[in-house]
Write a protein that holds these residues in place. Structure first.
Motif, PDB file in Angstrom:
ATOM      1  N   LEU A  17      -1.697   6.121   1.200  1.00 30.60           N
ATOM      2  CA  LEU A  17      -1.514   4.783   0.663  1.00 30.60           C
ATOM      3  C   LEU A  17      -1.586   3.732   1.771  1.00 30.60           C
ATOM      4  O   LEU A  17      -2.191   2.660   1.588  1.00 30.60           O
ATOM      5  CB  LEU A  17      -0.176   4.685  -0.088  1.00 30.60           C
ATOM      6  N   LEU A  18      -0.978   4.020   2.908  1.00 32.42           N
ATOM      7  CA  LEU A  18      -1.026   3.087   4.030  1.00 32.42           C
ATOM      8  C   LEU A  18      -2.460   2.889   4.523  1.00 32.42           C
ATOM      9  O   LEU A  18      -2.889   1.753   4.770  1.00 32.42           O
ATOM     10  CB  LEU A  18      -0.133   3.563   5.180  1.00 32.42           C
ATOM     11  N   PHE A  19      -3.201   3.979   4.684  1.00 31.98           N
ATOM     12  CA  PHE A  19      -4.599   3.858   5.114  1.00 31.98           C
ATOM     13  C   PHE A  19      -5.431   3.107   4.072  1.00 31.98           C
ATOM     14  O   PHE A  19      -6.312   2.310   4.405  1.00 31.98           O
ATOM     15  CB  PHE A  19      -5.214   5.225   5.409  1.00 31.98           C
ATOM     16  N   GLY A  20      -5.139   3.324   2.777  1.00 31.55           N
ATOM     17  CA  GLY A  20      -5.840   2.611   1.715  1.00 31.55           C
ATOM     18  C   GLY A  20      -5.563   1.115   1.781  1.00 31.55           C
ATOM     19  O   GLY A  20      -6.470   0.286   1.626  1.00 31.55           O
ATOM     20  N   MET A  21      -4.307   0.759   2.022  1.00 34.68           N
ATOM     21  CA  MET A  21      -3.960  -0.649   2.137  1.00 34.68           C
ATOM     22  C   MET A  21      -4.615  -1.282   3.364  1.00 34.68           C
ATOM     23  O   MET A  21      -5.105  -2.419   3.302  1.00 34.68           O
ATOM     24  CB  MET A  21      -2.434  -0.819   2.196  1.00 34.68           C
ATOM     25  N   ILE A  22      -4.647  -0.528   4.480  1.00 35.63           N
ATOM     26  CA  ILE A  22      -5.291  -1.051   5.688  1.00 35.63           C
ATOM     27  C   ILE A  22      -6.791  -1.248   5.441  1.00 35.63           C
ATOM     28  O   ILE A  22      -7.361  -2.281   5.788  1.00 35.63           O
ATOM     29  CB  ILE A  22      -5.039  -0.108   6.882  1.00 35.63           C
ATOM     30  N   TYR A  23      -7.436  -0.260   4.808  1.00 37.18           N
ATOM     31  CA  TYR A  23      -8.862  -0.360   4.508  1.00 37.18           C
ATOM     32  C   TYR A  23      -9.134  -1.540   3.579  1.00 37.18           C
ATOM     33  O   TYR A  23     -10.052  -2.330   3.794  1.00 37.18           O
ATOM     34  CB  TYR A  23      -9.362   0.948   3.878  1.00 37.18           C
ATOM     35  N   TYR A  24      -8.347  -1.686   2.516  1.00 41.09           N
ATOM     36  CA  TYR A  24      -8.524  -2.781   1.561  1.00 41.09           C
ATOM     37  C   TYR A  24      -8.313  -4.131   2.248  1.00 41.09           C
ATOM     38  O   TYR A  24      -9.067  -5.083   2.019  1.00 41.09           O
ATOM     39  CB  TYR A  24      -7.540  -2.604   0.399  1.00 41.09           C
ATOM     40  N   GLY A  25      -7.305  -4.215   3.115  1.00 42.16           N
ATOM     41  CA  GLY A  25      -7.045  -5.454   3.853  1.00 42.16           C
ATOM     42  C   GLY A  25      -8.203  -5.825   4.773  1.00 42.16           C
ATOM     43  O   GLY A  25      -8.609  -6.992   4.847  1.00 42.16           O
ATOM     44  N   MET A  26      -8.759  -4.855   5.470  1.00 41.34           N
ATOM     45  CA  MET A  26      -9.893  -5.116   6.370  1.00 41.34           C
ATOM     46  C   MET A  26     -11.131  -5.519   5.572  1.00 41.34           C
ATOM     47  O   MET A  26     -11.879  -6.409   5.979  1.00 41.34           O
ATOM     48  CB  MET A  26     -10.179  -3.884   7.233  1.00 41.34           C
ATOM     49  N   LYS A  27     -11.322  -4.875   4.439  1.00 42.25           N
ATOM     50  CA  LYS A  27     -12.463  -5.207   3.588  1.00 42.25           C
ATOM     51  C   LYS A  27     -12.350  -6.646   3.093  1.00 42.25           C
ATOM     52  O   LYS A  27     -13.319  -7.410   3.133  1.00 42.25           O
ATOM     53  CB  LYS A  27     -12.517  -4.233   2.409  1.00 42.25           C
TER      54      LYS A  27
END
Length: 121
Positions: A17-27
């Motif tokens: 979930l943390l990596f998903g949030m980081i990826y979504y934030g960068m996107k």
């Protein structure tokens, strides 16, 4: 051992979930940067176009002022008694305020009208 598996699964799920949030934030940050650069260039073009329109309006205002001045001169000439006398062919020697034919050869029309207006006032 079951507790360890649950804790490990929860940790993996949390990390995912943390990596998903980081990826979504960068996107989203990339999208925002693209939009910002696009808006910056659009803003510069809009400012340039606005400046051009302001210059155009100032030129039109100057032309409008010149046209109004010429129109006022023409109104002065056409509504004066001198113009009526000249058009009817009356003897102009008795009326010193009337126009005289002392115009230079081929003057600028606006200058000619201005001179005529001054003489008929």
């Amino acid at each position: 051992m079951f507790v360890a598996i649950v804790v490990l699964a929860t940790g993996i799920l949390t990390a995912g979930l943390l990596f998903g949030m980081i990826y979504y934030g960068m996107k989203n940050q990339r999208k925002l940067q693209k939009m910002e650069s696009h808006l910056g260039s659009s803003s510069a073009r809009l400012q340039e176009r606005t400046d051009q329109l302001v210059d155009y309006l100032e030129q039109n205002r100057e032309q409008q002022d010149q046209i109004v001045q010429r129109l006022q001169n023409l109104e002065t000439i056409v509504t004066s008694e001198a113009w009526d006398a000249i058009q009817s062919g009356e003897d102009l020697s008795e009326q010193p305020y009337l126009l005289k034919d002392v115009e230079p050869e081929q003057p600028d029309p606006s200058e000619k009208v201005e001179r005529m207006a001054r003489r008929t006032k």
